[in-house]
Design a protein around this motif. Structure first.
Motif, short mmCIF file in Angstrom:
data_model
loop_
_atom_site.label_atom_id
_atom_site.label_comp_id
_atom_site.label_asym_id
_atom_site.label_seq_id
_atom_site.Cartn_x
_atom_site.Cartn_y
_atom_site.Cartn_z
N THR A 1 5.03 6.73 -10.47
CA THR A 1 4.69 7.29 -9.60
C THR A 1 4.75 6.38 -8.29
O THR A 1 4.91 6.97 -7.00
CB THR A 1 3.42 7.98 -9.46
N SER A 2 5.10 5.28 -8.52
CA SER A 2 5.29 4.18 -7.14
C SER A 2 6.48 4.25 -6.68
O SER A 2 7.49 4.80 -7.10
CB SER A 2 5.04 2.73 -7.66
N GLY A 3 6.63 3.64 -5.47
CA GLY A 3 7.67 3.96 -4.54
C GLY A 3 8.79 3.11 -4.57
O GLY A 3 9.81 3.50 -4.28
N SER A 4 8.60 1.68 -4.96
CA SER A 4 9.43 0.51 -4.87
C SER A 4 10.08 0.44 -3.55
O SER A 4 9.69 0.97 -2.54
CB SER A 4 10.44 0.90 -5.93
N THR A 5 11.37 -0.09 -3.48
CA THR A 5 11.72 -0.42 -2.18
C THR A 5 13.54 -0.39 -2.39
O THR A 5 13.98 -0.60 -3.28
CB THR A 5 11.31 -1.93 -1.87
N GLY B 1 6.09 -6.87 -0.92
CA GLY B 1 5.07 -6.11 -1.08
C GLY B 1 5.32 -4.90 -1.95
O GLY B 1 4.18 -4.48 -2.60
N ALA B 2 6.43 -4.26 -1.75
CA ALA B 2 6.71 -3.06 -1.96
C ALA B 2 6.93 -2.88 -3.61
O ALA B 2 6.71 -2.13 -4.54
CB ALA B 2 7.99 -2.30 -1.68
N LEU B 3 7.70 -4.25 -3.85
CA LEU B 3 7.70 -4.56 -5.43
C LEU B 3 6.41 -4.65 -6.12
O LEU B 3 6.28 -4.31 -7.45
CB LEU B 3 8.59 -5.64 -5.54
N ASP B 4 5.68 -5.57 -5.42
CA ASP B 4 4.23 -5.85 -5.99
C ASP B 4 3.41 -4.74 -5.97
O ASP B 4 2.44 -4.72 -6.80
CB ASP B 4 3.53 -7.02 -5.26
N GLY B 5 3.65 -3.65 -5.32
CA GLY B 5 3.04 -2.50 -5.29
C GLY B 5 3.45 -1.40 -6.42
O GLY B 5 2.70 -0.53 -6.78
N THR C 1 8.54 5.08 -0.76
CA THR C 1 9.92 4.01 -1.15
C THR C 1 9.83 3.07 0.53
O THR C 1 9.85 3.96 1.38
CB THR C 1 11.04 4.52 -1.40
N VAL C 2 9.85 1.87 0.41
CA VAL C 2 9.97 1.16 1.59
C VAL C 2 11.36 0.64 1.76
O VAL C 2 12.22 0.03 0.97
CB VAL C 2 9.08 -0.17 1.47
N VAL C 3 12.11 0.94 3.03
CA VAL C 3 13.32 0.53 3.21
C VAL C 3 13.28 -0.46 4.35
O VAL C 3 12.70 -0.35 5.18
CB VAL C 3 13.96 1.74 3.75
N SER C 4 14.14 -1.76 4.03
CA SER C 4 14.35 -2.61 4.95
C SER C 4 15.62 -3.44 4.95
O SER C 4 16.42 -2.86 4.06
CB SER C 4 13.03 -3.64 4.89
N ALA D 1 0.75 -1.15 -0.01
CA ALA D 1 -0.13 -0.09 -0.03
C ALA D 1 0.78 1.25 -0.24
O ALA D 1 0.72 2.23 -0.67
CB ALA D 1 -0.82 0.22 1.24
N LEU D 2 1.99 1.35 0.68
CA LEU D 2 2.69 2.37 0.89
C LEU D 2 3.37 2.51 -0.71
O LEU D 2 3.55 3.71 -0.81
CB LEU D 2 3.83 2.28 1.86
N SER D 3 3.99 1.41 -0.98
CA SER D 3 4.40 1.78 -2.45
C SER D 3 3.61 2.17 -3.55
O SER D 3 3.85 2.90 -4.31
CB SER D 3 4.91 0.45 -3.00
#
Length: 394
Positions: free
Chosen positions: A179-183, A170-174, A154-157, A147-149
């Motif tokens: 305009t999407s965030g990725s990871t 999840g971020a990659l699938d988003g 961008t999701v960092v882990s 959802a965040l992506s």
């Protein structure tokens, strides 16, 4: 980065007994690695100890091999749509070095990067948690990150097993459009290695659709001290850290503490009072972390909602809505689950079959058969210790 410049930076990083703090002190005084190594012993002794000055006067063992390996690694990077190669080495002096990390107390001298480098300039949230999450925790990590992506964040882990891996996936699938965030995965090894090995396929996706990041030279193995160390980068790159599940003694709480010390927000998802994996989140909430139930909560708390994020109306707020038909189907499925007496009796905490039998009045055979059906339907997960837990939003 030109060969001689790369060599000078690698020499500074690899010089024994000269830590990052000392190296930054020398850079502030002398301006560049080249200037450090051209300085006289007397000039160096005025800035550092005699032992450090001696080490700086000789090349570290293996420098030539490391330079050659790094150049080969850079050359092997696949071309991106922008025309650039997909592998980079960023120094503190590089314009592409992330400003958020540059302003941290202990920025790495070098960053090795592979993938979409522009992600370093986008708004980001850290999503961290247990390496051994509950099924609900695993699902929350995936769905919140997706959802965040989708909302452009961008999701960092850290690419660890459990919550980290689910968040990256999840971020990659988003990813939907530009305009999407990725990871971004901040790892504790050299980028020529993947740890854990179970994440080989995930790392390959990250290297093209997201970004792999490390402060460690190529060939650095998965040494235990490196993983807590990389957590400061995870915290520094983001506006806030979301903890999905964590025991009281965990690396995720280290990341949360570092984030708080840097002035970043700390957010946590509450869980069952009976779950050890929820105690770290509950401790953070008691200390002032923001309690979140939906991805929209995260966006609002961090003021990141400009891209818009329609969220399905369930307690966990997990999946972004994909239209009225899909939302209606999800509500119908949720209602059907609520009507199931076994799911109703189960609640959302791990529970034994004996306890369920007492709550429902079903015999062992009938209850076992129904639990198997629910497990095959993906609504119940079997846990260690002969326990069962409902999977999905409340």
């Amino acid at each position: 980065m030109e060969q001689e410049e790369l060599r000078a930076w690698l020499r500074l990083v690899l010089t024994p007994r000269v830590g990052p703090g000392t190296a930054r002190k020398l850079l502030a005084a002398l301006g560049s690695p080249h200037a450090i190594f051209e300085a006289s012993g007397l000039a160096l002794s005025a800035l550092v100890s005699r032992r450090e000055a001696t080490e700086l006067g000789r090349e570290p063992e293996g420098l030539d091999q490391q330079v050659q390996a790094t150049q080969a690694w850079l050359a092997d990077g696949l071309p991106l749509a922008s025309g650039r190669r997909s592998r980079f080495v960023l120094s503190l002096a590089d314009p592409a070095y992330p400003r958020a990390l540059l302003e941290a107390a202990d920025p790495p001298l070098l960053l090795f990067a592979q993938g979409q480098l522009d992600l370093l300039a986008r708004p980001a949230v850290a999503v961290v948690g247990s390496r051994h999450p509950t099924p609900q925790g695993q699902e929350n990590a995936y769905a919140f990150a997706r959802a965040l992506s989708e909302a452009g964040v961008t999701v960092v882990s850290g690419l660890a097993l459990g919550v980290d891996g689910a968040a990256h996936a999840g971020a990659l699938d988003g990813l939907r459009d530009a305009t999407s965030g990725s990871t971004i995965a901040v790892v504790g090894t050299g980028l020529d290695l993947v740890y854990p090995k179970a994440h080989q396929a995930l790392a390959q996706r990250l290297s093209t659709q997201g970004l792999m990041l490390s402060e460690f030279a190529l060939g650095t193995p998965p040494l235990s001290p490196n993983f807590p160390k990389r957590n400061r980068i995870v915290a520094a790159l983001t506006r806030g850290t979301l903890v999905i599940e964590a025991a009281l003694q965990s690396g995720s709480l280290i990341t949360a503490r570092l984030a708080a010390e840097m002035g970043r927000e700390v957010l946590a998802i509450p869980g069952s009072i009976h779950s050890p994996q929820a105690r770290g989140c509950h401790a953070l909430i008691k200390q002032g972390a923001k309690l979140v139930e939906t991805a929209q909560d995260v966006l609002e708390e961090l003021q990141l909602g400009q891209g818009g994020l329609p969220v399905a109306g369930n307690q966990a707020g997990l999946f972004a809505s994909q239209g009225d038909d899909e939302a209606g189907a999800a509500q119908a499925e949720h209602a059907a689950q609520e009507a199931d007496p076994v799911l109703t009796a189960m609640g959302y905490d791990p529970v034994s079959q004996e306890a369920l039998s007492a709550r429902t009045g079903l015999g062992a055979a009938d209850l076992g058969a129904r639990l198997l059906e629910l497990e095959l339907m993906g609504q119940v997960a079997r846990l260690p210790g002969a326990l069962f837990q409902r999977v999905g939003a409340a």
